[in-house]
Design a protein around this motif. Sequence first.
Motif, PDB file in Angstrom:
ATOM      1  N   GLU A 184      18.891 -11.924  18.197  1.00 37.85           N
ATOM      2  CA  GLU A 184      18.425 -13.093  18.921  1.00 37.85           C
ATOM      3  C   GLU A 184      16.964 -12.858  19.295  1.00 37.85           C
ATOM      4  O   GLU A 184      16.647 -11.863  19.934  1.00 37.85           O
ATOM      5  N   TYR A 185      16.088 -13.761  18.844  1.00 31.34           N
ATOM      6  CA  TYR A 185      14.670 -13.702  19.201  1.00 31.34           C
ATOM      7  C   TYR A 185      14.432 -14.807  20.227  1.00 31.34           C
ATOM      8  O   TYR A 185      14.422 -15.990  19.889  1.00 31.34           O
ATOM      9  N   VAL A 186      14.232 -14.409  21.458  1.00 31.53           N
ATOM     10  CA  VAL A 186      14.155 -15.356  22.553  1.00 31.53           C
ATOM     11  C   VAL A 186      12.911 -16.239  22.434  1.00 31.53           C
ATOM     12  O   VAL A 186      12.991 -17.451  22.626  1.00 31.53           O
ATOM     13  N   ALA A 187      11.763 -15.676  22.087  1.00 33.96           N
ATOM     14  CA  ALA A 187      10.514 -16.441  22.049  1.00 33.96           C
ATOM     15  C   ALA A 187      10.549 -17.580  21.034  1.00 33.96           C
ATOM     16  O   ALA A 187       9.943 -18.628  21.252  1.00 33.96           O
ATOM     17  N   THR A 188      11.256 -17.384  19.941  1.00 35.14           N
ATOM     18  CA  THR A 188      11.277 -18.400  18.878  1.00 35.14           C
ATOM     19  C   THR A 188      12.627 -19.099  18.772  1.00 35.14           C
ATOM     20  O   THR A 188      12.809 -19.949  17.899  1.00 35.14           O
ATOM     21  N   ASP A 189      13.561 -18.716  19.627  1.00 32.92           N
ATOM     22  CA  ASP A 189      14.893 -19.315  19.644  1.00 32.92           C
ATOM     23  C   ASP A 189      15.609 -19.154  18.298  1.00 32.92           C
ATOM     24  O   ASP A 189      16.349 -20.029  17.875  1.00 32.92           O
ATOM     25  N   GLU A 190      15.374 -18.034  17.627  1.00 30.44           N
ATOM     26  CA  GLU A 190      16.024 -17.752  16.345  1.00 30.44           C
ATOM     27  C   GLU A 190      17.239 -16.860  16.575  1.00 30.44           C
ATOM     28  O   GLU A 190      17.187 -15.945  17.392  1.00 30.44           O
ATOM     29  N   VAL A 191      18.288 -17.134  15.842  1.00 30.63           N
ATOM     30  CA  VAL A 191      19.487 -16.307  15.885  1.00 30.63           C
ATOM     31  C   VAL A 191      19.893 -16.002  14.446  1.00 30.63           C
ATOM     32  O   VAL A 191      19.954 -16.900  13.609  1.00 30.63           O
ATOM     33  N   TYR A 192      20.138 -14.732  14.177  1.00 26.49           N
ATOM     34  CA  TYR A 192      20.659 -14.287  12.889  1.00 26.49           C
ATOM     35  C   TYR A 192      22.020 -13.675  13.177  1.00 26.49           C
ATOM     36  O   TYR A 192      22.111 -12.652  13.845  1.00 26.49           O
ATOM     37  N   ASP A 193      23.064 -14.324  12.705  1.00 28.14           N
ATOM     38  CA  ASP A 193      24.422 -13.923  13.052  1.00 28.14           C
ATOM     39  C   ASP A 193      25.185 -13.545  11.794  1.00 28.14           C
ATOM     40  O   ASP A 193      25.296 -14.350  10.865  1.00 28.14           O
ATOM     41  N   GLY A 194      25.698 -12.329  11.774  1.00 28.41           N
ATOM     42  CA  GLY A 194      26.458 -11.845  10.629  1.00 28.41           C
ATOM     43  C   GLY A 194      25.602 -10.990   9.704  1.00 28.41           C
ATOM     44  O   GLY A 194      24.374 -11.057   9.718  1.00 28.41           O
ATOM     45  N   ALA A 195      26.267 -10.194   8.900  1.00 28.21           N
ATOM     46  CA  ALA A 195      25.595  -9.218   8.042  1.00 28.21           C
ATOM     47  C   ALA A 195      24.613  -9.875   7.070  1.00 28.21           C
ATOM     48  O   ALA A 195      23.494  -9.386   6.882  1.00 28.21           O
ATOM     49  N   GLU A 196      25.006 -10.970   6.441  1.00 30.68           N
ATOM     50  CA  GLU A 196      24.130 -11.612   5.453  1.00 30.68           C
ATOM     51  C   GLU A 196      22.853 -12.138   6.086  1.00 30.68           C
ATOM     52  O   GLU A 196      21.763 -11.952   5.541  1.00 30.68           O
TER      53      GLU A 196
END
Length: 171
Positions: free
Chosen positions: A40-52
């Motif tokens: 989770e990147y708070v500054a850019t509101d990005e979430v990468y969830d799961g291995a892929e």
Amino acid sequence: MAILDSVAARREELVRKHVDGENDADYETALATFQHPRYEYVATDEVYDGAEEVMAHWREFDRAFPDQQIEIVTLHTADDAVLMEAIARGTHTGPFRGLPPTGRRFEQQFLAIFVFEGDALVCERVYYDTITVLQQLGIARDATSLTGRLETAASHPLTISRGIVRRVIGR
């Protein structure tokens, strides 16, 4: 107390293994430190969830900044997390999200919170200042510089006009 110290030591060891994996571009090792990979990147509101998604994110960074290294400054242990103060450094030598390589280096202090459920790492939540990196790469300007002020005026004429009117009429 010894049990808590033991948990803290295991968690910190796992965080160091994770960072070493990223620094060595050994993403399989870094990925294996998670029970469920999530960034989770708070500054850019990005979430990468799961291995892929996490692996695709690391590969994107690796293409853009292949020499990126993370220096751990210090680790702090909390009840359900390890907080890592760190510095990331790298050179922008590949394309990144539509931006051509600038060849410039960046150095960015940041805080990463490694969230645990028991001994299991379940999330890395990253806090950083996006404008610092963009300025170092020559993509953004300091808003207080003459160029920055001119860009702001050109990009936001209505907002600037309202501010001037309010100043003139004393509101």
